[in-house]
Design a protein around this motif. Structure first.
Motif, PDB file in Angstrom:
ATOM      1  N   THR A   1       0.832  -1.200   0.000  1.00  0.00           N
ATOM      2  CA  THR A   1       0.000   0.000   0.000  1.00  0.00           C
ATOM      3  C   THR A   1       0.866   1.249   0.000  1.00  0.00           C
ATOM      4  OG1 THR A   1      -1.688  -1.192   1.258  1.00  0.00           O
ATOM      5  CG2 THR A   1      -1.841   1.208   1.213  1.00  0.00           C
TER       6      THR A   1
ATOM      7  N   SER B   1       3.293   0.761  10.736  1.00  0.00           N
ATOM      8  CA  SER B   1       2.315  -0.238  10.280  1.00  0.00           C
ATOM      9  C   SER B   1       2.810  -1.025   9.070  1.00  0.00           C
ATOM     10  CB  SER B   1       0.986   0.442   9.947  1.00  0.00           C
ATOM     11  OG  SER B   1       1.072   1.168   8.727  1.00  0.00           O
TER      12      SER B   1
ATOM     13  N   THR C   1      -2.857   6.671  -1.495  1.00  0.00           N
ATOM     14  CA  THR C   1      -3.711   7.383  -0.550  1.00  0.00           C
ATOM     15  C   THR C   1      -3.013   8.669  -0.134  1.00  0.00           C
ATOM     16  OG1 THR C   1      -4.751   5.365   0.301  1.00  0.00           O
ATOM     17  CG2 THR C   1      -4.816   7.308   1.722  1.00  0.00           C
TER      18      THR C   1
ATOM     19  N   LYS D   1      -6.596   5.211  10.706  1.00  0.00           N
ATOM     20  CA  LYS D   1      -7.748   4.299  10.693  1.00  0.00           C
ATOM     21  C   LYS D   1      -8.753   4.691   9.614  1.00  0.00           C
ATOM     22  CE  LYS D   1      -7.747   2.564  15.452  1.00  0.00           C
ATOM     23  NZ  LYS D   1      -8.511   2.473  16.723  1.00  0.00           N
TER      24      LYS D   1
ATOM     25  N   SER E   1      -8.137   6.240   6.910  1.00  0.00           N
ATOM     26  CA  SER E   1      -7.532   6.005   5.593  1.00  0.00           C
ATOM     27  C   SER E   1      -7.694   4.561   5.130  1.00  0.00           C
ATOM     28  CB  SER E   1      -6.049   6.369   5.619  1.00  0.00           C
ATOM     29  OG  SER E   1      -5.276   5.395   6.297  1.00  0.00           O
ATOM     30  N   LYS E   2      -7.969   3.655   6.045  1.00  0.00           N
ATOM     31  CA  LYS E   2      -8.122   2.244   5.688  1.00  0.00           C
ATOM     32  C   LYS E   2      -9.482   1.960   5.046  1.00  0.00           C
ATOM     33  CE  LYS E   2      -4.188   1.243   7.760  1.00  0.00           C
ATOM     34  NZ  LYS E   2      -2.960   0.938   6.973  1.00  0.00           N
TER      35      LYS E   2
ATOM     36  N   GLN F   1     -12.275   1.797   2.387  1.00  0.00           N
ATOM     37  CA  GLN F   1     -12.207   1.722   0.932  1.00  0.00           C
ATOM     38  C   GLN F   1     -12.892   2.920   0.289  1.00  0.00           C
ATOM     39  OE1 GLN F   1     -10.419  -0.710  -0.434  1.00  0.00           O
ATOM     40  NE2 GLN F   1     -10.660   0.176  -2.484  1.00  0.00           N
TER      41      GLN F   1
END
Length: 270
Positions: A2, A24, A45, A188, A190-191, A193
């Motif tokens: 990612t 992460s 992102t 969080k 940003s995760k 979809q």
């Protein structure tokens, strides 16, 4: 792997966002200023932490940082998602501070340009039709040695000079949120979809007075607090955090507890 691209990744909030992202295990890019390559590669992102708030000394930088680069990214860049970092200052002197509240600009606010540019940037995200969302952190605190922000500045003065000058009334209240909490919630969010143009308050949900902060500094450093007469006409309603709490299980640190730790951390390096 990612990919994240963090604009303003060397600033106060951006540095912590980058740190948590890298911990992460994701790939993180922090573009330099004037990097023209940002319009030629996939940015993955995007987290937009660029911002400037000194409306009196540099209004042009306020507009450029808060709006113009963002506008170029929305119009020209290739990315999957974008999170724009706004501010709960847009709620100043409002009766309500929910994410869906109507907002007005105070005519006697000397920093209204900041609010205007933040709201303009928010609207550009929403009108772009792209996969974006907006976060509105309250007053962010943390150990930032050279920061002009309120808490770091008065903590330095308490330790270095033994005197804290307060240019607000003892009853002046605002919401304070840890940079650690802000960055964690940005990561969080940003995760997700699909971001769907959502707006999230990131705050403690509790207003803390200048007097409460002064009392902690006096106990921890033995400093003197000088209260100066002021014409402050700012009022901040309590910021509701039910949306982010219900969706992500968010709970914030307590600024008064953290202020004690901040004093100790500052003493180690000052």
């Amino acid at each position: 792997m990612t990919l994240y691209t963090v604009f303003g990744g060397k600033g106060f909030i951006g540095t912590e966002v980058v740190r948590q992202l890298r911990v992460s295990g994701v790939e993180v890019s922090v573009p330099e200023k004037e990097d023209k390559g940002i319009f030629e590669r996939n940015l993955g992102t995007v987290i937009y932490c660029v911002g400037h708030g000194n409306c009196k000394k540099n209004p042009f930088k306020v507009l450029n940082a808060n709006v113009f680069l963002l506008n170029s990214l929305l119009e020209k860049a290739n990315f999957e998602k974008l999170i724009y970092i706004s501010s709960t200052r847009v709620y100043m002197n409002q009766t309500c501070s929910a994410e869906s509240s109507d907002l007005i600009i105070s005519a006697n606010d000397e920093r209204r340009l900041f609010n205007l540019t933040k709201l303009t940037a928010e609207e550009m995200c929403l009108k772009s039709g792209l996969n974006t969302c907006i976060v509105r952190p309250s007053n962010v605190y943390g150990v930032a040695l050279n920061s002009p922000l309120f808490l770091p500045a008065i903590t330095r003065d308490a330790i270095n000079h033994g005197v804290v000058n307060m240019y607000v009334t003892p009853s002046y209240k605002k919401d304070y949120v840890s940079v650690l909490d802000v960055a964690e919630m940005i990561v969080k969010i940003s995760k997700k979809q699909k971001l769907n143009g959502e707006i999230y308050n990131i705050a403690s949900g509790v207003n803390v007075s200048a007097e409460q902060i002064a009392n902690v500094l006096q106990v921890e450093t033995g400093c003197k607090v000088s209260w100066h007469s002021c014409d402050n006409n700012e009022h901040f309603p309590v910021v509701p955090i039910s949306k982010i709490r219900d969706e992500f299980g968010f709970s914030s640190r307590n600024v008064l507890d953290d202020l004690k730790s901040m004093v100790n951390d500052f003493k180690k390096v000052l």
